[in-house]
Design an enzyme around this catalytic site. Structure first.
Site, PDB file in Angstrom:
ATOM      1  N   SER A  96       1.818  -9.568  -0.684  1.00  0.00           N
ATOM      2  CA  SER A  96       1.481  -8.149  -0.623  1.00  0.00           C
ATOM      3  C   SER A  96       1.656  -7.529   0.754  1.00  0.00           C
ATOM      4  CB  SER A  96       0.043  -7.945  -1.094  1.00  0.00           C
ATOM      5  OG  SER A  96      -0.838  -8.790  -0.397  1.00  0.00           O
ATOM      6  N   LYS A 127       0.826  -1.208   0.000  1.00  0.00           N
ATOM      7  CA  LYS A 127       0.000   0.000   0.000  1.00  0.00           C
ATOM      8  C   LYS A 127       0.862   1.260   0.000  1.00  0.00           C
ATOM      9  CE  LYS A 127      -4.123  -1.988   0.224  1.00  0.00           C
ATOM     10  NZ  LYS A 127      -5.112  -1.849  -0.839  1.00  0.00           N
ATOM     11  N   GLU A 148     -10.172   6.215   2.334  1.00  0.00           N
ATOM     12  CA  GLU A 148     -11.063   5.192   2.870  1.00  0.00           C
ATOM     13  C   GLU A 148     -10.180   4.061   3.367  1.00  0.00           C
ATOM     14  OE1 GLU A 148     -10.135   5.278  -0.222  1.00  0.00           O
ATOM     15  OE2 GLU A 148      -9.512   3.197  -0.556  1.00  0.00           O
TER      16      GLU A 148
END
Ligand SMILES: Cc1ncc(COP(=O)(O)O)c(C=O)c1O
Ligand SMILES: Cc1ncc(COP(=O)(O)O)c(C=O)c1O
Lengths: 414, 291, 414, 291
Positions: free
Chosen positions: A387, A93, A115
Site C-alpha cells: 500500500s 491514499k 483527519e
C-alpha cells in the site's frame, strides 16, 4: 453467503454493519455526497478527468512485481505485490483523495478538511487540494503532530493548515472527531475528505469505488502475466481502504481468497493492539456500525500499533461484513512479525515498504508457510497490496532495529 | 432501520409517534405558565459522580427561585463528535475519573427527586453496548423520561423505536438548519416529547450571540409539523439569550454555560463549589420568565 | 557543430572532454566494462531483463504531467514535467543503478561499491544490490553521514555497508575518491557503480545510455499528447545524469533547445556555488577532463549548494562538450531561486520536488518569463525532468522557510 | 591521445621512447654497484615547505651512510585517488598549510643539490592547470628528471609526450598486475627512465608483507619489454622488504614508511625532528645493499 455485489443497501448497510450514525446536521451533506458521487461516476467527463489524473499525475497503472527472493522464504508461495507505493505521494491514499477532491470541486465546495494519523492521508489531501486549488485544513492528533513534525511541515509546505487536536487521546480517532465537528459547522462550503473506507455512509462505499482501481488493474495484470487468478489477495487493514481496493474486483471471484491483516501491536492478549475485527466487538464509532475496540461500557479504547496508519480502533463496515459472513479472512500480525517482514522484503527485494504494508507482507509469508504444510502440492500465487513506501517509516524502523544512522566504518580520518 | 427518504415516515410498531410524552407534558406545563421550559445539560461524573448529582440538584433548585424544568443528563463518551470544548473537557475528566454508564441511573433518580424531568443525552454506542432494550428498561425504571440522541437519527433507530415504545420513553431527535422538509417532517413524527432544534450549524458551546438561524428553523418546524414542541439548543449562554430563545421556542436548552462555572470552580481548587452554577441557573430561569 | 551522435570516440572523448584519467590498475576493469556494456546492450536477453525491471520493478514508463497552475506563473510557457520522481526509490537514479547492477552480475562481479552525497544514489545502489543479491558498500562523506543519518540507516536496512569518509572535505567528491581507492584494490570481484554521467570512460557513455530511457519515453509521450516536439527540454545538472537522460534523444533534434540548470548556491560572485560549467574552468577530476571548480593551482575547490545532489565540483564531460559546442545552454540557478520554485510547484501543483529538480523548475520558469518578453507570440512547450521527489528534502525546506513543524493551531486542549 | 589498444604503441613525435633517460641512468649506476636503486617519496610542504626540503635532504643523506638515489617529490593534491591514509594525511596537511605547485621547484633544487635525482609524482590536474609545457619547462630548468603520473596513462598523455620530449624529461608511467600484455608493452615503450610497477592492487601504504604479485609483474615486464628498467612500489616498509624487492626489481620505491615517522614527530610536537625519518632511510639504504 449473501450476494456481496448488492451491498450496501441505500442506507449504507452491509448486513448489520455500516449505516449513518451522525448528527442530523450532516445528513444533508451526506445525502448530497451520495447523490453527487453516483452522478459523477455516471458522468463520462468526470470519470475521464479522474482517470487522466490517475495516469498523468499519479502515475497509474502501478505495476505488479513478483518477489522471487522473498517468496523463497514463504513456503511454495509465489508472492506478487501490487505497487501502490509507486503512486505520487507514496501510497494508495492518493487514489481516494483525487476522487474526492474532484468531487468536492464538482459539488462547488472550495474547502476540504481531513483527519490524519501519521500524516499520509493529510499529505495526500493537501496534495490534491494544491493541485485543484482548494483550501485545505488537516486535523491531526497532538501526539501525532509532535512525533511527526516533518509531516506537519510537509502539509504546510503544500499550503494546508494543520490543526493539532488535543482532545481525547490526541491521536487519529480524535482528529476524526474534530474534523466531524468542523464539518458540522462548515458543511456548506466544505467537504470532509475521509481517508479510508470508514465513517458514515456513503464514505465506505465511495472510498471503495475510488480504491477499486487497485484490484481492477491487479486482476488484469495477474491474468495477463500468469494466465490465472491468484490463490489469494491480501492487504493490511487499518480503516481498510487499501484492502478494500485490493479485494473489490475479486469479491465476486469465489475461488480467490481474501486476506486482511490487522495490526496486533504487542499481541491481542496484552490489550495493546489495533485488531478491531479479531480483538474488538461490534459497536458504533465515527458514524458507522462495525467492529470497535471498546471497553465494557462502549467507550473507545486506545489502539496500539507500531504502524501509525493501522493505529485505529475501528474498521470499515464492509470488512466487518466480509469477516462476519466468512467471505474474508482476517488475521492479526504483531509489531514484531511486521518488522521482521519489513526487514525481509527490504533486504531480499530492495523494496522498503510502509510498516502498514509490511503487515500484509508478514501475513502473506505466514500464509505461504502454512499452506506449504497443509497443502504441500499447492504453489499458491498470492497478490499482496503494497500500500505504501517506507520512507516515512525509516525513523521507526531505526528505533526498532536499534540503529542510529552511525556508519559501519570510517576511513580517511587522520 | 427506518427509511427517512420518503416524506411519509414509516410507523414504528404500535407507536403513537407524535405524542407529547413525559417531557412534552413538562413543556406544556411551562407553556401553561406562559413561558418556555428550561432544559439544563450537565454531564454525570463531573467533577465526580457525587458532586455531579449535587450539581444537577442545584440545577433543579438553584436557591430560593426556580431552576430548570428538565435536566439533560450527559453521558460522557470518548468520542463526542457534537460536543464543543467545554463539554468535552468535563466529559473527558469524568471519564478519567471513572464515570460509568450505569451512573446515569443515579443521576436520573437524583433529578427526579429534585422535581425536574430527567432526560439523558447520549452518544449511541453507550446505549448500544449496554443493550438498547436493557438500557431503556433500566433508565425508565430509574425514573428517566427519555433520551436525546445526538448521533442517532430515525434512520438508524429501529431498535430504539421498539425499546422506547416498550418502556414508555421519550425520543428526542435533532433537526438542524440543513434538514430538508421531508426530514423535518419525518423526524418530528419519529420524536416523542419534543424536537431538538440545533440552532446553529456547529457543535455545542456558549456563544456571544444566538443564531439567526434558530427562529427560522423553529418557524419551519412549526409550519411542517404544527403540533410539535420544539427545544432550541446550542449556544445559549445567559438569561437574556434564554429570554430571546424562549420567545419563539417551547424549550430553551443550555449546556456549556452551566459547565463553565463548574470548570472555573475546579480551576480555583474548589470543585464542589456550585455557587457559580447556581447563579447562572438563576439568571437563566429568570430569563425564560422575563419575556 | 560537430556530429553529436558520433561521440564519444572509443577513448571516451567528447571533443577535448572526457577520457580516462585513472590509475593503470583500473584500466582492465574499465576496458572490460566498456566491452561488456556493449555486449550487454546488444544482447536481447539483457535488454529484455533490464526492461522488465524498469517496468515491473521501477514502475516505468513514468508519465509526463502538464502543470497548468505553475505555467500560469511562467509567461506563455506550457511547462510539462517528466515524472522521474515516481520511480521506485524516488528518482531517476534507479534507471542507471538497475542497468549497472545487472551488468555487474553479467560480469560475474558479486560486489558493488558506490559513492553518495546525500544518499540518493547510495540508497538506489543498495536497493538494486538487495534485489539482485549483490554485496554492497557505500562511501559517503563524514559531513554527509552526520547530516543524513536517516539515509545511512536506510542503506543499512537495505543490507548495505556504509563507510564514512573523513578525508579531504569529507563530502561527495571525497567519497568518490575513496570508492576509487576501494576499486583499485578490489577490481577483480567488484564493480564501482558510479551514480552519474561522470568519471572515467566508459561511465559517462554508459550512464547516459541507462538514463536515455527518460527522453525516449518523454519524446514519444510529448509527440503523442501534443503532436509536436517541445521548444526545449530542461533539467538540473549535478553530475548531469538526469539532464543527459532528458537530452539524449533530443540531441539530434536541432530545433529542440537543451537547457541545463546548474546550482549557483549563494551566487557565482560569492564563490559559494556548484556551477562547474558557468563558474568553473577546464581541468581533470575523477578520471575525466571537464569543467571543474578549482583554484589557481588546480586543487579542487569545495562546491556549495542547498541541494546535496548538485553539490559536486565537476560535471559530466558530455555536458562540458554540449556547453562548449553551443548545442546546450547552461545557466546557473541560486539556492533562493530554486527554493522559490520548490514552493511554487508544491503549492500550485501538489508536487514536492527534490531540491535538485527544483533547480530545473526554477530555470524553466525563468526561461518562460524571458521568452514571454523576447518572443511574446511564442507559447513554448518546455519539458523539465522532474528528477526526484522532495521527501528527502523536507528538513532542508523547513529550515529554509523557517518552519519547524509546529501546527497552525491547536484545538481541544483544556 | 595515444591509442593503447593496439599492441604496437604509437610513436610520439620525434621520441626515442624506450630510452633510459636521466633517472634510468641513475638506476643503471646503482645496478653497476650490484644493487637496486632506492627511491624515496616525500610530499613537498609537509610539515611545511622548509621542513619538507630538509626532510628530502635527509632522505638523500640520512647521516654518514648512503641515502636514496632518487626522490619522488609528491605534489599534494585535493583528490589523491591512489594515496593511502598516511600520504593523504601529509598531503592534506600540506595543502592546509598553503603548499603551492611552484614549491616543487624548490624541492627539485634541494634534492639535486643533495645529490639525488629529483622526480615529481603528481596527479595530472596540477600539471594541466600549470600548463603542461610550462610545467615541463620550469621543472626541467630547476633540475628535475621527470614525472611519475599516477592518474595519467599513455592513453591521455599526448601533450605530455610532446612536452617531455621538448624539455628532456623522463616519463614514468605505472603498470599494474591487471595490465594486459599489450598495455605492458605499450606502457613500457611510452616510458622514458623506467616503469613503475604497482606491486599490489591497491593504494599506497606500508604493508606487513610485500605482495606476491610483485615478482610476477616484474617477470612479465622483463619478458614483454626486455630492456626496461622496473621500479616496484606500494607497500615496502623496511630494509628487509627493500632487500627482498631489490632482489628482483631495478628500483625499490618507498613512501608511506618514510612519512610515518614524520607524522609521529608532528604528533609528538616536534615536527622538525627528522631522526625517525633518517633511521628508516638508513635501514632501507642498507636493505638494498644487503642482497
Ligand atoms: C501505506 C498505508 N497503508 C495502509 C494504511 C491503512 O489505511 P487503510 O487500511 O485505509 O488502507 C495507511 C494509512 O495511513 C497507509 O499510509
Ligand atoms: C533527485 C536528483 N536529481 C538530480 C541529481 C543530480 O544528479 P545528476 O545531475 O546526475 O542527475 C540527484 C543526485 O543525487 C538527485 O538525487
Amino acid at each position: 453467503m449473501n450476494e456481496p455485489t448488492t451491498l450496501p443497501d441505500k442506507g449504507g448497510h452491509y448486513g448489520i454493519f455500516g449505516g449513518q450514525y451522525v448528527p442530523e446536521a450532516l445528513n444533508a451533506a451526506l445525502t448530497q455526497l451520495d447523490r453527487e458521487f453516483d452522478l459523477a461516476m455516471a458522468d463520462p467527463a468526470f470519470v475521464a478527468e479522474l482517470n487522466r489524473l490517475r495516469v498523468e499525475y499519479s502515475g497509474r497503472p502501478t505495476p505488479i512485481t513478483e518477489l522471487p527472493r522473498l517468496s523463497a522464504l514463504a513456503g511454495n508461495a509465489r508472492i506478487v505485490v501490487k505497487r501502490e507505493d509507486l503512486n505520487h505521494t507514496g501510497s494508495h491514499k492518493i487514489n481516494n483523495v483525487l476522487g474526492q477532491a474532484l468531487l468536492s470541486k464538482r459539488m462547488g465546495k472550495s474547502r476540504v478538511i481531513a483527519e490524519t494519523g501519521a500524516g499520509q492521508h493529510g499529505v495526500a489531501t493537501a496534495t490534491a487540494a494544491a493541485l485543484l486549488g482548494l483550501e485545505c485544513r488537516v486535523y491531526m492528533g497532538k501526539v501525532d503532530t509532535d512525533r511527526q513534525a516533518l509531516n506537519v511541515a510537509r502539509m504546510q509546505l503544500l499550503g494546508a493548515e494543520v490543526i493539532a487536536v488535543e482532545s481525547g487521546s490526541a491521536t487519529l480517532k480524535d482528529s476524526m472527531n474534530e474534523a466531524m465537528r468542523d464539518w458540522v459547522a462548515s458543511v456548506d462550503d466544505t467537504h470532509y475528505l475521509i481517508g479510508t473506507v470508514a465513517g458514515p455512509h456513503p464514505f465506505p462505499r465511495m472510498v471503495k469505488e475510488f480504491q477499486r482501481v487497485i484490484s481492477t488493474e491487479a486482476r488484469a495484470q495477474l491474468l495477463e502475466r500468469y494466465g490465472e487468478l491468484p490463490y489469494a489477495v491480501a492487504a493490511c487493514v487499518g480503516g481498510g481502504s487499501n484492502a478494500m481496493g485490493m479485494f473489490a474486483d475479486f469479491i465476486d471471484d469465489p475461488e480467490v481468497k481474501l486476506y486482511g491483516f490487522e495490526a496486533e501491536g504487542d499481541g491481542i492478549p496484552t490489550g495493546r493492539h489495533a485488531a478491531s475485527i479479531t480483538g474488538g466487538s461490534i459497536g458504533v464509532l465515527h458514524g458507522m456500525r462495525t467492529y470497535v475496540l471498546q471497553d465494557e461500557d462502549g467507550q473507545t479504547v486506545e489502539s496500539h500499533s507500531i504502524s501509525a496508519g493501522l493505529d485505529y480502533p475501528g474498521v470499515g463496515p464492509e470488512h466487518a461484513w466480509l469477516a462476519a459472513s466468512g467471505r474474508g479472512t482476517y488475521e492479526p500480525v504483531t509489531d514484531a512479525e511486521a518488522m521482521e517482514a519489513f526487514k525481509l522484503i527490504t533486504q531480499t527485494e530492495g523494496i522498503m515498504p510502509a510498516i502498514e504494508s509490511a503487515h500484509g507482507i508478514a501475513g502473506a509469508i505466514r500464509l505461504g508457510r502454512r499452506l506449504a504444510e497443509e497443502q504441500p502440492d499447492l504453489s499458491p500465487l498470492i497478490c499482496v497490496c503494497l500500500s505504501g513506501r517506507g520512507d516515512k517509516d525509516v525513523a521507526s524502523a531505526l528505533k526498532w532495529f536499534d540503529l542510529d544512522g552511525t556508519p559501519d566504518e570510517t576511513v580517511g580520518g587522520f | 432501520m427506518t427509511d427517512m427518504r420518503a416524506a411519509e415516515p414509516v410507523k414504528a410498531p404500535g407507536a403513537q409517534l407524535a405524542g407529547a410524552g413525559i417531557s412534552g407534558r413538562r413543556i406544556l406545563a411551562a407553556k401553561a405558565e406562559g413561558r418556555a421550559a428550561l432544559v439544563g445539560y450537565l454531564p454525570v461524573g463531573y467533577p465526580d459522580v457525587d458532586t455531579s448529582l449535587d450539581a444537577m440538584r442545584a440545577l433543579c433548585r438553584p436557591g430560593d427561585g426556580p431552576g430548570v424544568d428538565m435536566v439533560e443528563i450527559g453521558l460522557p463518551y470518548s468520542d463526542p463528535i457534537l460536543d464543543g470544548p467545554v463539554i468535552q473537557r468535563a466529559g473527558t475528566t469524568a471519564l478519567k475519573r471513572g464515570v460509568r454508564t450505569r451512573d446515569v441511573l443515579r443521576a436520573v433518580e437524583a433529578v427526579a427527586e429534585a422535581g425536574a424531568t430527567p432526560l439523558c443525552m447520549t452518544y449511541w454506542n453507550l446505549v448500544d453496548r449496554y443493550g438498547v432494550d436493557a438500557f431503556a428498561r433500566d433508565f425508565a425504571q430509574a425514573g428517566g423520561a427519555g433520551l436525546i440522541t445526538p448521533d442517532l437519527t430515525p434512520d438508524e433507530a429501529e431498535e430504539w423505536m421498539v425499546a422506547s415504545e416498550e418502556h414508555g420513553l421519550d425520543r428526542i431527535f435533532l433537526v438542524s438548519p440543513s434538514s430538508t422538509e421531508e426530514r423535518i417532517i419525518a423526524t418530528a413524527r419519529a420524536c416523542r416529547g419534543w424536537v431538538y432544534a440545533t440552532a446553529v450549524m456547529g457543535v455545542t458551546g456558549a456563544r456571544q450571540r444566538t443564531s439567526s438561524q434558530a427562529p427560522q428553523l423553529v418557524a419551519r418546524l412549526r409550519e411542517l409539523a404544527p403540533d410539535t414542541l420544539v427545544g432550541v439548543g446550542l449556544g445559549v449562554s445567559n438569561g437574556a439569550q434564554a429570554a430571546e430563545v424562549g420567545s419563539f421556542a417551547d424549550a430553551v436548552i443550555v449546556g456549556s454555560a452551566l459547565i463553565k462555572p463548574m470548570l472555573a470552580a475546579e480551576d480555583a481548587g474548589t470543585p464542589a463549589d456550585l455557587s457559580g452554577l447556581r447563579a447562572v441557573v438563576a439568571d437563566l430561569a429568570a430569563g425564560v420568565r422575563s419575556a
